[in-house]
Enzyme design. Structure first.
Site, PDB file in Angstrom:
ATOM      1  N   ASP A 166     -52.696 -75.258  33.594  1.00 16.06           N
ATOM      2  CA  ASP A 166     -52.006 -74.919  34.844  1.00 16.06           C
ATOM      3  C   ASP A 166     -52.934 -74.300  35.878  1.00 16.06           C
ATOM      4  O   ASP A 166     -54.060 -73.902  35.560  1.00 16.06           O
ATOM      5  CB  ASP A 166     -50.824 -73.967  34.563  1.00 16.06           C
ATOM      6  N   ASN A 225     -41.391 -64.214  28.278  1.00 18.76           N
ATOM      7  CA  ASN A 225     -40.098 -64.898  28.282  1.00 18.76           C
ATOM      8  C   ASN A 225     -40.123 -66.201  27.470  1.00 18.76           C
ATOM      9  O   ASN A 225     -39.178 -66.975  27.518  1.00 18.76           O
ATOM     10  CB  ASN A 225     -39.678 -65.202  29.724  1.00 18.76           C
ATOM     11  N   HIS A 231     -42.352 -68.695  27.856  1.00 22.98           N
ATOM     12  CA  HIS A 231     -42.909 -69.887  28.515  1.00 22.98           C
ATOM     13  C   HIS A 231     -44.200 -70.331  27.839  1.00 22.98           C
ATOM     14  O   HIS A 231     -44.940 -69.511  27.299  1.00 22.98           O
ATOM     15  CB  HIS A 231     -43.090 -69.692  30.030  1.00 22.98           C
ATOM     16  N   GLU A 262     -41.100 -72.434  32.531  1.00 22.67           N
ATOM     17  CA  GLU A 262     -40.280 -71.225  32.462  1.00 22.67           C
ATOM     18  C   GLU A 262     -38.906 -71.542  31.864  1.00 22.67           C
ATOM     19  O   GLU A 262     -38.410 -72.663  32.013  1.00 22.67           O
ATOM     20  CB  GLU A 262     -40.060 -70.672  33.881  1.00 22.67           C
TER      21      GLU A 262
HETATM   22  C1  F6R Z   1     -52.016 -69.740  31.107  1.00 20.81           C
HETATM   23  C2  F6R Z   1     -50.707 -70.129  30.609  1.00 20.81           C
HETATM   24  C3  F6R Z   1     -49.649 -69.118  30.330  1.00 20.81           C
HETATM   25  C4  F6R Z   1     -50.157 -67.891  29.567  1.00 20.81           C
HETATM   26  C5  F6R Z   1     -49.019 -66.896  29.388  1.00 20.81           C
HETATM   27  C6  F6R Z   1     -49.490 -65.637  28.708  1.00 20.81           C
HETATM   28  O1  F6R Z   1     -52.828 -70.866  31.307  1.00 20.81           O
HETATM   29  O2  F6R Z   1     -50.455 -71.274  30.463  1.00 20.81           O
HETATM   30  O3  F6R Z   1     -48.618 -69.714  29.609  1.00 20.81           O
HETATM   31  O4  F6R Z   1     -50.657 -68.290  28.329  1.00 20.81           O
HETATM   32  O5  F6R Z   1     -48.483 -66.567  30.634  1.00 20.81           O
HETATM   33  O6  F6R Z   1     -50.323 -64.931  29.574  1.00 20.81           O
HETATM   34  P1  F6R Z   1     -51.141 -63.668  29.068  1.00 20.81           P
HETATM   35  O7  F6R Z   1     -52.089 -64.186  28.053  1.00 20.81           O
HETATM   36  O8  F6R Z   1     -51.860 -63.154  30.299  1.00 20.81           O
HETATM   37  O9  F6R Z   1     -50.160 -62.713  28.501  1.00 20.81           O
END
Ligand code: F6R
Length: 243
Positions: A67, A135, A137, A142
C-alpha cells in the site's frame, strides 16, 4: 495455520526475517510481497544484517508493497516509498527497477491495472509479509460490509488514522486515503507470514486464532482461507488471548 509464539517483538521480527530469507535462498528470482508500518521495521533490519553477512542475495529478486498513502508526495518522509528505501532497498543489492511501491501521485487507474498485471504475471507473491491493524485490517483493507478483492483506492478509518498519527506531527497530517492491494491479491500469495506484537493487537489476533469464522468486520480472518499462513506473535498477545 501455523502459529509461532516468540518471547518478544524482536524475536518475532527475527523469525519472520528467517522465513523470508529462506524463500530468497531457495529461489533467487523470488517475488516478495512487503509491508510497512512499525511492526515490520525490525524485519528489514534483520534481513539487511543477513545480507551484509553474505547470506542473502537480492540481485534477481522483485518486490511489491501492499500500500501507499494518497495525498503525500513520493519523497515525503512518511511515504511508504521513503520507508522502504530507507529501511531496506538502500541497504541491499536489489535493483531499484525491480522494486514496486504503489505510486499514488499520477494516474491511479493506470497504477491499479499495473498492480493487477504484476500480481497475475507472477501468480502472486512467493511470500507475503503482513502486519495487522488494531482493527484487524491487512494492507489497508479496513473492516467494512464489503472488501476489495483487487487493488483499489480505500478510505482509512478513524482508528487507523489515529494509530498512524504517531508517525506524523499531528493527526491532521495523516492522509485519509490510500491505495491498497485487495484481499484477493493477498490470498494469491504462495506463502503468507503475519506478525503482531503488543497487547493492542490482541483483539485482531483473537478473531484470527480463537474464532472459526471469516468476517469482513475483521479482514485478517480471511487468512483462514489460505493454505500456507504462518502467524508469529509475541508472548504478550498469546498470554492475553490464552494460547
Ligand atoms: C502497512 C500495512 C498495514 C500495517 C498495519 C499495522 O503496509 O499494510 O496493514 O501492517 O497498519 O501497522 P503497524 O505495524 O504500524 O502497527
Amino acid at each position: 495455520m501455523n502459529v509461532i509464539v516468540m518471547k518478544n517483538a524482536d524475536e518475532v521480527c527475527k523469525r519472520a526475517s528467517e522465513l523470508i530469507g529462506n524463500v530468497v535462498k531457495e529461489n533467487k528470482n523470488a517475488f516478495l510481497g512487503l509491508a510497512t508500518g512499525g511492526t515490520a521495521e525490525k524485519v528489514y533490519s534483520y534481513l539487511v544484517e543477513d545480507y551484509k553477512n553474505g547470506n542473502l542475495d537480492f540481485s534477481n529478486c522483485e518486490t511489491i508493497n501492499l500500500d501507499e498513502y494518497i495525498g503525500i508526495s513520493e519523497d515525503h518522509p512518511q511515504s511508504y516509498g521513503t520507508y522502504m528505501n530507507e529501511r531496506f532497498f538502500n541497504h541491499i543489492n536489489i535493483k531499484k527497477e525491480n522494486t514496486y511501491v504503489p505510486v499514488t501521485t499520477g494516474d491511479i487507474q493506470k497504477e491499479l491495472k499495473k498492480i493487477d498485471e504484476m500480481i497475475n504475471s507472477h501468480g502472486g507473491a512467493d511470500i507475503q509479509l503482513l502486519g495487522v491493524g488494531v482493527n484487524g485490517h491487512i494492507a489497508f483493507n479496513e473492516p467494512s460490509e464489503k472488501l476489495n478483492s483487487k487493488a483499489n483506492v480505500v478510505d482509512l478509518n478513524e482508528e487507523t488514522i489515529k494509530a498512524n498519527s504517531r508517525f506524523f506531527n499531528s493527526i491532521d497530517e495523516v492522509p485519509k486515503k490510500a491505495l491498497s492491494l485487495g484481499i484477493g491479491d493477498i490470498l494469491k500469495s504462495k506463502k503468507i507470514v503475519l506478525i503482531a506484537f503488543g497487547k493492542e493487537k490482541k483483539d485482531a489476533i483473537k478473531e484470527l486464532l480463537k474464532n472459526d469464522f471469516i468476517t469482513t468486520n475483521c479482514p485478517c480472518t480471511f487468512l483462514k482461507a489460505h493454505r500456507d499462513v504462518t502467524i508469529i506473535i509475541d508472548k504478550e498477545i498469546s498470554d492475553e488471548i490464552g494460547i
